[in-house]
Design a protein around this motif. Structure first.
Motif, PDB file in Angstrom:
ATOM      1  N   PRO A   1       5.670   5.786   2.160  1.00  0.00           N
ATOM      2  CA  PRO A   1       5.307   6.286   0.833  1.00  0.00           C
ATOM      3  C   PRO A   1       4.911   5.177  -0.126  1.00  0.00           C
ATOM      4  O   PRO A   1       4.193   5.392  -1.099  1.00  0.00           O
ATOM      5  N   GLY A   2       5.371   3.974   0.138  1.00  0.00           N
ATOM      6  CA  GLY A   2       5.068   2.816  -0.692  1.00  0.00           C
ATOM      7  C   GLY A   2       5.505   1.567   0.046  1.00  0.00           C
ATOM      8  O   GLY A   2       5.827   1.623   1.247  1.00  0.00           O
ATOM      9  N   PRO A   3       5.504   0.412  -0.608  1.00  0.00           N
ATOM     10  CA  PRO A   3       5.973  -0.811   0.064  1.00  0.00           C
ATOM     11  C   PRO A   3       7.349  -0.585   0.684  1.00  0.00           C
ATOM     12  O   PRO A   3       8.258  -0.088   0.032  1.00  0.00           O
ATOM     13  N   THR A   4       7.466  -0.954   1.950  1.00  0.00           N
ATOM     14  CA  THR A   4       8.661  -0.629   2.734  1.00  0.00           C
ATOM     15  C   THR A   4       9.090  -1.842   3.554  1.00  0.00           C
ATOM     16  O   THR A   4       8.240  -2.532   4.134  1.00  0.00           O
ATOM     17  N   THR A   5      10.384  -2.103   3.603  1.00  0.00           N
ATOM     18  CA  THR A   5      10.907  -3.158   4.475  1.00  0.00           C
ATOM     19  C   THR A   5      10.958  -2.634   5.902  1.00  0.00           C
ATOM     20  O   THR A   5      11.487  -1.548   6.153  1.00  0.00           O
TER      21      THR A   5
ATOM     22  N   ILE B   1      -2.815  -5.347   8.973  1.00  0.00           N
ATOM     23  CA  ILE B   1      -3.463  -5.386   7.660  1.00  0.00           C
ATOM     24  C   ILE B   1      -2.471  -5.018   6.562  1.00  0.00           C
ATOM     25  O   ILE B   1      -2.499  -5.587   5.466  1.00  0.00           O
ATOM     26  N   TYR B   2      -1.588  -4.072   6.855  1.00  0.00           N
ATOM     27  CA  TYR B   2      -0.677  -3.565   5.826  1.00  0.00           C
ATOM     28  C   TYR B   2       0.705  -4.201   5.879  1.00  0.00           C
ATOM     29  O   TYR B   2       1.647  -3.687   5.279  1.00  0.00           O
ATOM     30  N   ILE B   3       0.822  -5.324   6.584  1.00  0.00           N
ATOM     31  CA  ILE B   3       2.072  -6.078   6.585  1.00  0.00           C
ATOM     32  C   ILE B   3       1.848  -7.362   5.791  1.00  0.00           C
ATOM     33  O   ILE B   3       0.895  -8.107   6.060  1.00  0.00           O
TER      34      ILE B   3
ATOM     35  N   GLY C   1       0.822  -1.209   0.000  1.00  0.00           N
ATOM     36  CA  GLY C   1       0.000   0.000   0.000  1.00  0.00           C
ATOM     37  C   GLY C   1       0.854   1.255   0.000  1.00  0.00           C
ATOM     38  O   GLY C   1       2.078   1.215   0.129  1.00  0.00           O
ATOM     39  N   THR C   2       0.207   2.395  -0.160  1.00  0.00           N
ATOM     40  CA  THR C   2       0.879   3.695  -0.151  1.00  0.00           C
ATOM     41  C   THR C   2       0.206   4.612   0.859  1.00  0.00           C
ATOM     42  O   THR C   2      -1.007   4.512   1.106  1.00  0.00           O
TER      43      THR C   2
END
Length: 280
Positions: free
Chosen positions: A225-229, A264-266, A205-206
């Motif tokens: 800002p976007g997909p992030t590790t 949810i966003y992981i 997600g962003t």
């Protein structure tokens, strides 16, 4: 006895000596190099890589250095800065592009691919320092940032002795500057280029916000800002959240952000495997 012409020449030479700064002092004002002991070998190499670009008289260019691979690229027009009109013609770096290049050269790996905020919150952190800590604990190669936790808009590489290498703004070349401890200085991060310890995942997600508590009503800390590790320390059941077609009450604590994010966003199962339950 000196002749008149000889006396005048002597006086002029004496005046020049008095007014002209010693070579060592002049060099110290603008020298781009490691200026203090104690940094790791990788950090010293990063300083050297950044300083090589300063010495080459490379331009600041908005968006520069963010190509598929680290290195100078042509920039873009920043719609908020009239001075950036020529940036698409200039091969160079913006602030985070220079940092990305320096640490890629130092480590042989693109470990800091992102904007200033992503670089400060990197999971390759060995330590972080607040504005209140000042410069005393910093070492060459540490990354200095300006802005707020929600919007870190500038980043530079510390050299030591109160100096930094930076890509500052459109219309200028890369430069050595005095560290600006006012004007929104936020803190610094020390980079550990070695293997990342802990539980590492990737977000999707962003514009996904982290929170200072595991609640949608909590204060915002930073938006991916976007997909992030990310590195997850622990997780726990808290407020139930419904978003993007998913419902989950699991939240994860991210030590690099000192903040929480809904699971949810992981990427992964609703309850992350092998991650312990938070005790706080």
């Amino acid at each position: 006895m000196l002749r008149r012409s000889g006396l005048i020449g002597t006086l002029i030479a004496l005046l020049v000596c008095l007014l002209w700064p010693p070579a060592s002092a002049a060099a110290a004002d603008s020298s781009c190099r490691v200026l203090a002991p104690g940094a790791s070998a990788a950090a010293e190499r990063a300083v050297g890589a950044a300083c090589a670009q300063v010495a080459a008289d490379v331009w600041y260019t908005w968006g520069g250095g963010h190509g598929p691979q680290p290195g100078a690229t042509y920039g873009q027009v920043d719609p908020t800065d009239p001075a950036s009109e020529h940036d698409p013609e200039r091969l160079g770096f913006d602030c985070s592009g220079l940092v990305r290049h320096a640490y890629a050269e130092a480590t042989g790996s693109d470990i800091l691919n992102g904007v200033a905020g992503a670089q400060y919150y990197t999971h390759h952190a060995a330590g972080r320092f607040t504005a209140a800590d000042g410069l005393a604990p910093l070492l060459p190669g540490d990354l200095l940032v300006w802005g707020t936790s929600q919007d870190l808009h500038h980043i530079a590489i510390y050299l030591g002795a109160g100096k930094m290498a930076e890509a500052r703004q459109s219309g200028t070349k890369l430069m050595v500057s005095d560290v600006r401890l006012n004007g929104g200085y936020y803190g610094a991060v020390r980079i550990d280029p070695g293997p990342v310890t802990g539980h590492v995942f990737r977000t999707w997600g962003t514009g996904v916000w982290t929170k200072d508590r595991p609640s949608t009503a909590a204060a915002r800390v930073y938006a991916f800002p976007g997909p992030t590790t990310i590195r997850v320390e622990c997780q726990k059941h808290a407020e139930k959240v419904t978003s993007d077609g998913y419902t989950n009450d699991a939240w994860s604590y991210l030590p690099d952000y000192k903040a929480w994010v809904t699971n949810i966003y992981i990427q992964g199962p609703a309850w992350l495997e092998n991650v312990p339950t938070c005790t706080f």
